[in-house]
Design an enzyme around this catalytic site. Sequence first.
Site, PDB file in Angstrom:
ATOM      1  N   GLY A 129      -1.337  15.303 -11.211  1.00 11.02           N
ATOM      2  CA  GLY A 129      -2.553  16.113 -11.209  1.00 11.02           C
ATOM      3  C   GLY A 129      -3.582  15.477 -12.121  1.00 11.02           C
ATOM      4  O   GLY A 129      -3.242  14.634 -12.960  1.00 11.02           O
ATOM      5  N   CYS A 162       4.305  11.925 -13.014  1.00  5.33           N
ATOM      6  CA  CYS A 162       3.000  11.726 -13.630  1.00  5.33           C
ATOM      7  C   CYS A 162       2.581  12.936 -14.474  1.00  5.33           C
ATOM      8  O   CYS A 162       3.212  13.199 -15.484  1.00  5.33           O
ATOM      9  CB  CYS A 162       1.986  11.369 -12.544  1.00  5.33           C
ATOM     10  N   TYR A 163       1.578  13.718 -14.069  1.00  5.24           N
ATOM     11  CA  TYR A 163       1.217  14.900 -14.864  1.00  5.24           C
ATOM     12  C   TYR A 163       2.426  15.829 -15.025  1.00  5.24           C
ATOM     13  O   TYR A 163       2.628  16.439 -16.075  1.00  5.24           O
ATOM     14  CB  TYR A 163       0.053  15.647 -14.205  1.00  5.24           C
ATOM     15  N   HIS A 188       4.510   6.973  -9.131  1.00  9.02           N
ATOM     16  CA  HIS A 188       4.579   7.856  -7.962  1.00  9.02           C
ATOM     17  C   HIS A 188       5.610   7.358  -6.945  1.00  9.02           C
ATOM     18  O   HIS A 188       5.327   6.427  -6.191  1.00  9.02           O
ATOM     19  CB  HIS A 188       3.201   7.935  -7.294  1.00  9.02           C
ATOM     20  N   GLU A 231       6.467   8.749  -4.285  1.00  9.25           N
ATOM     21  CA  GLU A 231       6.152   9.206  -2.925  1.00  9.25           C
ATOM     22  C   GLU A 231       5.254   8.243  -2.161  1.00  9.25           C
ATOM     23  O   GLU A 231       5.152   8.331  -0.944  1.00  9.25           O
ATOM     24  CB  GLU A 231       5.518  10.605  -2.965  1.00  9.25           C
ATOM     25  N   ASP A 262      -1.258  20.434  19.136  1.00 10.84           N
ATOM     26  CA  ASP A 262      -0.749  21.647  18.485  1.00 10.84           C
ATOM     27  C   ASP A 262      -0.535  22.782  19.484  1.00 10.84           C
ATOM     28  O   ASP A 262       0.513  23.423  19.492  1.00 10.84           O
ATOM     29  CB  ASP A 262      -1.709  22.114  17.374  1.00 10.84           C
ATOM     30  N   LYS A 284       2.000  17.668  10.931  1.00  7.22           N
ATOM     31  CA  LYS A 284       1.648  17.110  12.235  1.00  7.22           C
ATOM     32  C   LYS A 284       2.736  16.156  12.769  1.00  7.22           C
ATOM     33  O   LYS A 284       3.077  16.191  13.945  1.00  7.22           O
ATOM     34  CB  LYS A 284       0.325  16.343  12.095  1.00  7.22           C
TER      35      LYS A 284
END
Length: 544
Positions: A76, A103-104, A201, A203, A259, A400
């Site tokens: 963040g 991180c944060y 990170h 991710e 969708d 998605k």
Amino acid sequence: MERKSSLFLSKQVLTLLIINMSNYQPVIVLDFGSQYSQLIVRRVRELGVYCELLPCDTSAKDVIARNPIGFILSGGPASVYERSAPQLPGYLLEVDKPILGICYGMQLLTHAFGENVAPSSAREYGLAHVKVTMPDSPLFAHINATKLAGSQNFIMLDVWMSHGDKVIELPPNFQVIATSTNSPYAAIADMKRRLFCLQFHPEVTHTSQGQNMLRAFVYDICGSEGGWTTKNIIDETISNVRQQVENGHVICGLSGGVDSAVTSALLHRAIGDQLTCIFVNNGLLRFNEPEHVIDVFQNQRHTKLIAVNAVETFLRALAGVTEPEQKRKIIGETFIRIFEAEAQKLGEVNFLAQGTLYPDVIESAGTGHSAAKIKTHHNVGGLPDDMQFELVEPLRMLFKDEVRTVGEALGLPKETIMRHPFPGPGLAVRILGEVTWERLETLRHADNIFIEELHAADWYYRISQAFTVLLPVKSVGVMGDCRTYGNVIALRAVTTDDFMTADWSDLPKTLLQKVSNRIVNEVKAITRVVYDISSKPPATIEWE
Ligand code: XMP
């Protein structure tokens, strides 16, 4: 429960039945405002583990009711010392579950044990090399040592850093498990309490083997049994829908987009003829799109489908209108009116199906940076306040890419599920100026050439969205020996992860050349083709 059959019976509050995936114990990602928060959730789900994103200030009751097996604290933009900085929720350390702070999230977790955080001398952003100093830490259990670059003595990993503050002192009971030149505490852990912290990170794809660290965290450390598979998602969604709908009747607006197509296919599998789809041809669709939708759903999948030809109604409503927001408003309202009239004809209808996706749910929960302002104008162009239907939203826990996988597993054609997104107001917002049938046909023709050539050159699925825009200017040209004076088409092709930011696609010159030649030769009204090289921001993807 009394079932009502009209859209607008009275000013009653809409009952929103939330389909959740209650059979799964999730890993909870608490969002502290990182641009990567949703990405963490997607990465965990890619590992077959159910994961939810919640705002960091979600109440302890709501979090604990989900029965989580572990927590990931996102990064963040705040600094732990700022007055308004988001805090570590009080329940977190009490519930005795594994925590991974990123991180944060790392700084918050360590800050909970004392004044261990300070501003970095230099903000560290980008690729860094981390030395794993404790390879037998459970967080590194899946690190693939054969693929590692580096020295004989230490495992080295490429990682993505993005931080201002950093941990300067090890909290009690923590050990260093990896270091970097700028961050002596690049990764730390309190093994006994199952608390892990990463300054980088895991991710993002730039962190080599980040996914292996997440795998170790969710499976080895949190003890997940996995099970978040396409088959299970489908089975559980079908069972949820059946439970919600019982013997009721559902209507679903079908647009041709992925969708609504997957929503309809799932509902059809769940409740068969209790579903009626309504497809409104508003004349603003892409080349052959109405035929394609009707063929797939009516002829191939035998879904009950009402196809409404409303081309004239829309064109009349749009005549003389040039202002983009007014176009959107007219199209939304006209659509609702037609949809409503068709629903009335059906008699008793109790539910309205919507293709709401997880990013919309996250956004409406007020979480972080999510991508989904896109959808305020999505689906049926804004639902009336006094709508009487219950909503059925079978995709509301899915991203998605998961929707596409579900669509594929349900047997929808690739052309439907991998099709580029298309705005609700359709070609009307790609014709700058007034929308007329003639201009629509010109744009459809040019657009189809662009799409055909993208397929032929194997580029269509490598970019996120491509289309043409008809500009409201004329320009001079020369064809044969004659001077021409015709319209301009702009080609737009973008690459993006979340449609909030986007890069223009660097398409090969030969491809652009071919598209341009074909458009000028085959589309009578067009004499000039230009390529849009604006990124988002500052431009948007659409031109209106
Ligand atoms: P922009 O132009 O805002 O587009 O960068 C981001 C994404 O949203 C789509 N878009 C819309 N979708 N109704 C929709 O359903 C709309 O009015 C609308 N405007 C933009 C756009 O195609 C892109 O995928």
